[in-house]
Motif scaffolding. Structure first.
Motif, short mmCIF file in Angstrom:
data_model
loop_
_atom_site.label_atom_id
_atom_site.label_comp_id
_atom_site.label_asym_id
_atom_site.label_seq_id
_atom_site.Cartn_x
_atom_site.Cartn_y
_atom_site.Cartn_z
N THR A 191 0.82 -1.48 0.22
CA THR A 191 -0.22 0.32 0.25
C THR A 191 0.75 1.18 -0.07
N GLN A 192 1.89 1.73 0.76
CA GLN A 192 3.18 2.28 1.03
C GLN A 192 3.38 2.86 -0.57
N ARG A 193 4.11 1.40 -0.89
CA ARG A 193 4.72 1.51 -2.06
C ARG A 193 3.59 1.78 -3.70
N GLN A 194 2.55 1.47 -3.52
CA GLN A 194 2.16 1.71 -4.44
C GLN A 194 1.85 3.32 -4.60
N LEU A 195 1.97 4.17 -3.35
CA LEU A 195 1.60 5.62 -3.56
C LEU A 195 3.04 6.40 -3.82
N MET A 196 4.38 5.67 -2.90
CA MET A 196 5.69 6.40 -3.71
C MET A 196 5.98 6.15 -5.08
N ALA A 197 6.05 5.11 -5.49
CA ALA A 197 6.12 4.45 -6.81
C ALA A 197 4.72 5.53 -8.18
N LYS A 198 4.19 5.00 -7.92
CA LYS A 198 2.82 5.33 -8.78
C LYS A 198 2.52 7.45 -9.08
N ASN A 199 2.29 7.34 -7.11
CA ASN A 199 1.50 9.26 -7.20
C ASN A 199 2.57 10.22 -6.69
N MET A 200 3.85 10.08 -6.88
CA MET A 200 5.18 11.44 -6.06
C MET A 200 5.96 11.49 -7.42
N PRO A 201 6.08 12.68 -7.62
CA PRO A 201 6.90 13.46 -8.78
C PRO A 201 8.25 13.14 -7.93
N ALA A 264 2.38 7.95 -13.17
CA ALA A 264 0.14 7.55 -13.05
C ALA A 264 -0.16 8.92 -13.76
N ALA A 265 0.70 10.05 -13.86
CA ALA A 265 -0.23 10.92 -14.64
C ALA A 265 0.62 10.84 -16.24
N THR A 266 2.01 10.38 -16.76
CA THR A 266 2.62 10.17 -17.66
C THR A 266 1.50 8.88 -17.61
N ALA A 267 1.09 7.59 -17.64
CA ALA A 267 0.16 7.17 -17.67
C ALA A 267 -1.09 7.15 -18.32
N LYS A 268 -1.74 8.19 -17.20
CA LYS A 268 -3.22 8.77 -17.83
C LYS A 268 -3.28 9.96 -19.04
N GLN A 269 -1.93 10.13 -19.16
CA GLN A 269 -2.00 10.80 -20.74
C GLN A 269 -1.63 9.45 -21.74
N ALA A 270 -1.34 8.61 -21.22
CA ALA A 270 -0.89 8.05 -22.34
C ALA A 270 -2.53 7.01 -23.17
N ARG A 271 -3.13 6.83 -21.89
CA ARG A 271 -4.46 6.08 -22.26
C ARG A 271 -4.98 7.11 -22.65
N ASP A 272 -5.53 8.59 -22.18
CA ASP A 272 -6.21 9.46 -23.52
C ASP A 272 -5.96 9.77 -24.20
N ASP A 273 -4.37 9.75 -24.89
CA ASP A 273 -3.93 9.73 -26.28
C ASP A 273 -4.54 8.11 -26.70
N ALA A 274 -4.08 7.43 -26.56
CA ALA A 274 -5.20 5.99 -27.14
C ALA A 274 -6.05 6.11 -27.52
N LYS A 275 -6.88 6.64 -26.16
CA LYS A 275 -8.50 6.78 -26.04
C LYS A 275 -8.42 7.42 -27.62
#
Length: 319
Positions: A191-201, A264-275
């Protein structure tokens, strides 16, 4: 005196927890045996879901505070460079910055701190029920069922790992307790690792806030792992399910509303572009102007004859 104060504080929690627990037990008893371990384990899971659903507003506040902490890290480092020689002034300016941003470095601990009294109340409820003592709306009969309920037919949910060490202990209880302690420890870490790895600049991975997060990443699993050997099976189930809820909740928030400048923001942007590409919309391309239709003049229509202006008699004579 301290015992009386503790009882006064815990009494409302006993009633709240026992009401939810007994309510779910009545629901599951319609399809399962009332004294079965499955009915009580499912009731504990239902209790966990209700508690975590009630804490969603607090979780949202935690996420917002954590995001603000990440965004102000460059300013925190500027303060460290400016007031590094004066620790008192640095602390004062840093607290002012936190106040302006509407956050604080301990906001990420709020859900855990709020859950600890609930966790302790469930622990005491199970411990007393194993001795047939009633708490809240849990009657003596229900307390006896709760205390003697067995998972898999041979593992009482009120038993602990420590209580079954030695020659007279149950091997099944020890095995199930070890599995649940490992599951609780692993889910706490993930749970803590998920927050640090994906949602911290990247720029937030250094500094005091990052050090605090790293400390929590390794300290919390160790604390719960060591303490877990003294927790009853039912409490281990509660905490493991609570961690799984947190992981799912964080996954949804990070995926759909990530902090700026994070993986996570980069991954979301890639998903939005692909969509957008799948829909045939090229990002940045100007929209085609609507086609203008020029109507041809109606050649069959003759202009109306212009009527002469009306004149008086004197004007007509003069003309």
């Amino acid at each position: 005196m301290f015992g009386d104060i503790g009882s006064a504080i815990m009494a409302p929690l006993y009633y709240i927890i026992s009401v939810v627990l007994v309510g779910f037990h009545k629901l599951f008893s319609t399809v399962l045996a009332p004294d079965s371990g499955a009915a009580w384990v499912l009731s504990i899971i239902g209790l966990t879901v209700v508690i975590r659903a009630a804490l969603i507003p607090l979780f949202v506040k935690q996420i917002k505070s954590s995001r603000n902490m990440q965004l102000i890290q460059p300013k925190v480092r500027e303060l460290q460079k400016k007031y590094g020689h004066d620790r008192e002034r640095l602390a004062q300016e840093t607290m002012n910055l936190y106040k302006e941003a509407g956050t604080n470095p301990f906001a990420s601990c709020l859900p855990i701190l709020i859950q600890m009294p609930i966790f302790l109340a469930l622990f005491r409820l199970l411990d007393r029920a194993s001795h047939g003592e009633s708490r809240g709306v849990l009657t003596e009969k229900l307390a006896e069922q709760f205390g003697e309920a067995k998972l898999f037919g041979s593992v009482p949910i009120s038993e602990t790992f420590l209580g079954n060490l030695g020659g007279g202990g149950s091997v099944a209880v020890v095995v199930v307790a070890i599995i649940l302690v490992l599951a609780m420890t692993a889910t706490t870490f993930m749970t803590q690792r998920q927050l640090m790895a994906k949602n911290m600049p990247a720029d937030a991975l250094s500094g005091p806030y990052a050090q605090q997060q790293k400390m929590l990443l390794y300290v919390l699993p160790v604390v719960f792992g060591v303490g877990g050997i003294a927790f009853p099976i039912g409490v281990l189930i509660y905490w493991t399910v609570s961690n799984l809820w947190t992981m799912g909740q964080q996954f949804y928030v990070i995926r759909n509303n990530p902090a700026p400048g994070t993986p996570a923001a980069t991954a979301k942007q890639a998903r939005d572009d692909a969509k957008a590409a799948r829909k045939g919309i090229r990002k940045g391309a100007p929209e085609a102007a609507p086609e203008q239709v020029v109507e041809a003049p109606d050649v069959t229509h003759k202009p109306a004859r212009q009527q002469p202006k009306r004149q008086t008699r004197s004007q007509r004579k003069k003309s």
